[in-house]
Design an enzyme around this catalytic site. Sequence first.
Site, PDB file in Angstrom:
ATOM      1  N   ASP A   1       0.841  -1.210   0.000  1.00 41.53           N
ATOM      2  CA  ASP A   1       0.000   0.000   0.000  1.00 41.53           C
ATOM      3  C   ASP A   1       0.871   1.253   0.000  1.00 41.53           C
ATOM      4  O   ASP A   1       2.016   1.246   0.435  1.00 41.53           O
ATOM      5  CB  ASP A   1      -0.903   0.011   1.238  1.00 41.53           C
ATOM      6  CG  ASP A   1      -2.242  -0.661   0.981  1.00 41.53           C
ATOM      7  OD1 ASP A   1      -2.481  -1.101  -0.160  1.00 41.53           O
ATOM      8  OD2 ASP A   1      -3.041  -0.752   1.930  1.00 41.53           O
TER       9      ASP A   1
ATOM     10  N   LYS B   1      -3.082   3.473  -2.397  1.00 47.04           N
ATOM     11  CA  LYS B   1      -4.479   3.755  -2.039  1.00 47.04           C
ATOM     12  C   LYS B   1      -4.483   4.944  -1.117  1.00 47.04           C
ATOM     13  O   LYS B   1      -4.102   4.881   0.030  1.00 47.04           O
ATOM     14  CB  LYS B   1      -5.104   2.558  -1.326  1.00 47.04           C
ATOM     15  CG  LYS B   1      -5.958   1.752  -2.261  1.00 47.04           C
ATOM     16  CD  LYS B   1      -6.869   0.857  -1.505  1.00 47.04           C
ATOM     17  CE  LYS B   1      -6.076  -0.201  -0.780  1.00 47.04           C
ATOM     18  NZ  LYS B   1      -6.905  -1.091  -0.016  1.00 47.04           N
TER      19      LYS B   1
ATOM     20  N   MET C   1      -8.352   9.570   9.161  1.00 42.56           N
ATOM     21  CA  MET C   1      -8.917  10.085   7.904  1.00 42.56           C
ATOM     22  C   MET C   1      -9.823  11.293   8.167  1.00 42.56           C
ATOM     23  O   MET C   1     -10.880  11.430   7.553  1.00 42.56           O
ATOM     24  CB  MET C   1      -9.705   8.978   7.168  1.00 42.56           C
ATOM     25  CG  MET C   1      -8.812   7.833   6.742  1.00 42.56           C
ATOM     26  SD  MET C   1      -9.706   6.396   6.133  1.00 42.56           S
ATOM     27  CE  MET C   1      -9.996   5.480   7.643  1.00 42.56           C
TER      28      MET C   1
HETATM   29  N1  SAH Z   1      -4.512   0.519   8.978  1.00 45.78           N
HETATM   30  C1  SAH Z   1      -4.018   1.855   9.274  1.00 45.78           C
HETATM   31  C2  SAH Z   1      -5.034   2.929   8.975  1.00 45.78           C
HETATM   32  C3  SAH Z   1      -5.389   3.063   7.519  1.00 45.78           C
HETATM   33  S1  SAH Z   1      -6.510   4.360   7.201  1.00 45.78           S
HETATM   34  C4  SAH Z   1      -3.568   1.895  10.737  1.00 45.78           C
HETATM   35  O1  SAH Z   1      -3.857   0.984  11.491  1.00 45.78           O
HETATM   36  O2  SAH Z   1      -2.889   2.866  11.108  1.00 45.78           O
HETATM   37  C5  SAH Z   1      -5.413   5.653   6.738  1.00 45.78           C
HETATM   38  C6  SAH Z   1      -5.388   6.704   7.820  1.00 45.78           C
HETATM   39  O3  SAH Z   1      -4.507   6.315   8.856  1.00 45.78           O
HETATM   40  C7  SAH Z   1      -4.854   8.051   7.377  1.00 45.78           C
HETATM   41  O4  SAH Z   1      -5.855   8.820   6.740  1.00 45.78           O
HETATM   42  C8  SAH Z   1      -4.454   8.657   8.697  1.00 45.78           C
HETATM   43  O5  SAH Z   1      -5.573   9.108   9.415  1.00 45.78           O
HETATM   44  C9  SAH Z   1      -3.908   7.448   9.427  1.00 45.78           C
HETATM   45  N2  SAH Z   1      -2.441   7.332   9.302  1.00 45.78           N
HETATM   46  C10 SAH Z   1      -1.759   6.339   8.721  1.00 45.78           C
HETATM   47  N3  SAH Z   1      -0.429   6.527   8.877  1.00 45.78           N
HETATM   48  C11 SAH Z   1      -0.288   7.668   9.586  1.00 45.78           C
HETATM   49  C12 SAH Z   1       0.838   8.392  10.106  1.00 45.78           C
HETATM   50  N4  SAH Z   1       2.090   7.970   9.914  1.00 45.78           N
HETATM   51  N5  SAH Z   1       0.607   9.524  10.803  1.00 45.78           N
HETATM   52  C13 SAH Z   1      -0.639   9.965  11.018  1.00 45.78           C
HETATM   53  N6  SAH Z   1      -1.735   9.322  10.558  1.00 45.78           N
HETATM   54  C14 SAH Z   1      -1.567   8.192   9.864  1.00 45.78           C
END
Ligand code: SAH
Length: 250
Positions: A35, A57, A169
């Site tokens: 991803d 994505k 998000m």
């Molecule tokens: N499966 C992932 C979430 C996927 S949805 C998890 O468990 O973290 C994608 C969202 O995750 C982004 O829109 C943001 O809100 C958050 N996100 C992912 N990586 C991030 C990071 N390094 N810093 C801040 N937010 C993050």
Amino acid sequence: MNGKVYLIGAGPGDVELLTLKAVRALSQADVALVDELVNPEVRDFLRPDARVIDVGKRGGCKSTPQSFIERQMVQFARQGLKVARVKGGDPFVFGRGGEEVETLMAAGIEVEVINGITAGIGAPAALGIPVTHRDFSRGVTLVTGHTRNGDAPNWDALVRSGTTLVIYMGISNLAQIVAGLRAAGLAESAPVAVIQNGTLANQRSLVTRLADLVGAVNRAGLGSPAIVVVGEVVRLATVSTDIEAVRQVA
Ligand code: SAH
């Protein structure tokens, strides 16, 4: 003979937050479907001859359709290959991991889920914010600020729960989120942290109050991917944030 799919959570960003299990699975993979939010350094743990397929994505941009990704996983596994499906954070937290497991099971393919540190816990921790603390918060709720059909979360119930709210998000809907929290009775002085690219070298963050949240995020130019943390635990931030005059919440 069927192969196997490893559904791997790569954590929030910092490659050192990978689990030992994730590193082992990466080193065994014949093919990796990765991803977009996954740190490219994760590839260093793949075999040099492993095939890497980017399945970017990110909200708003052109992305590989989920059904195509699932078909590819099934196809590779049926060829007897070991497939690493690599996702940001944890595969089972807003990661569509559940859907992918369903598809793989239905196709009779072995799947192993390897947890990762979810951004909603890892990014606040990078500022020293614990998502629970027995003096301040009786729990934590992970919630998405962006749903498939545009429904708003039940902010009344969430605010009433008294738990720390960790919003994934949320940046593109921030004004509506603030309006929802306000309508639900959350105090204007409620502390809020926003962390973009948490745990990565380009991490940026701010701490502010509900009343100033939208303005502060706009002035700072913070964008996706970011985590929004709402609750008293935000006062425990130990890392002076990179952007705003953050102690206005004190
Ligand atoms: N499966 C992932 C979430 C996927 S949805 C998890 O468990 O973290 C994608 C969202 O995750 C982004 O829109 C943001 O809100 C958050 N996100 C992912 N990586 C991030 C990071 N390094 N810093 C801040 N937010 C993050």
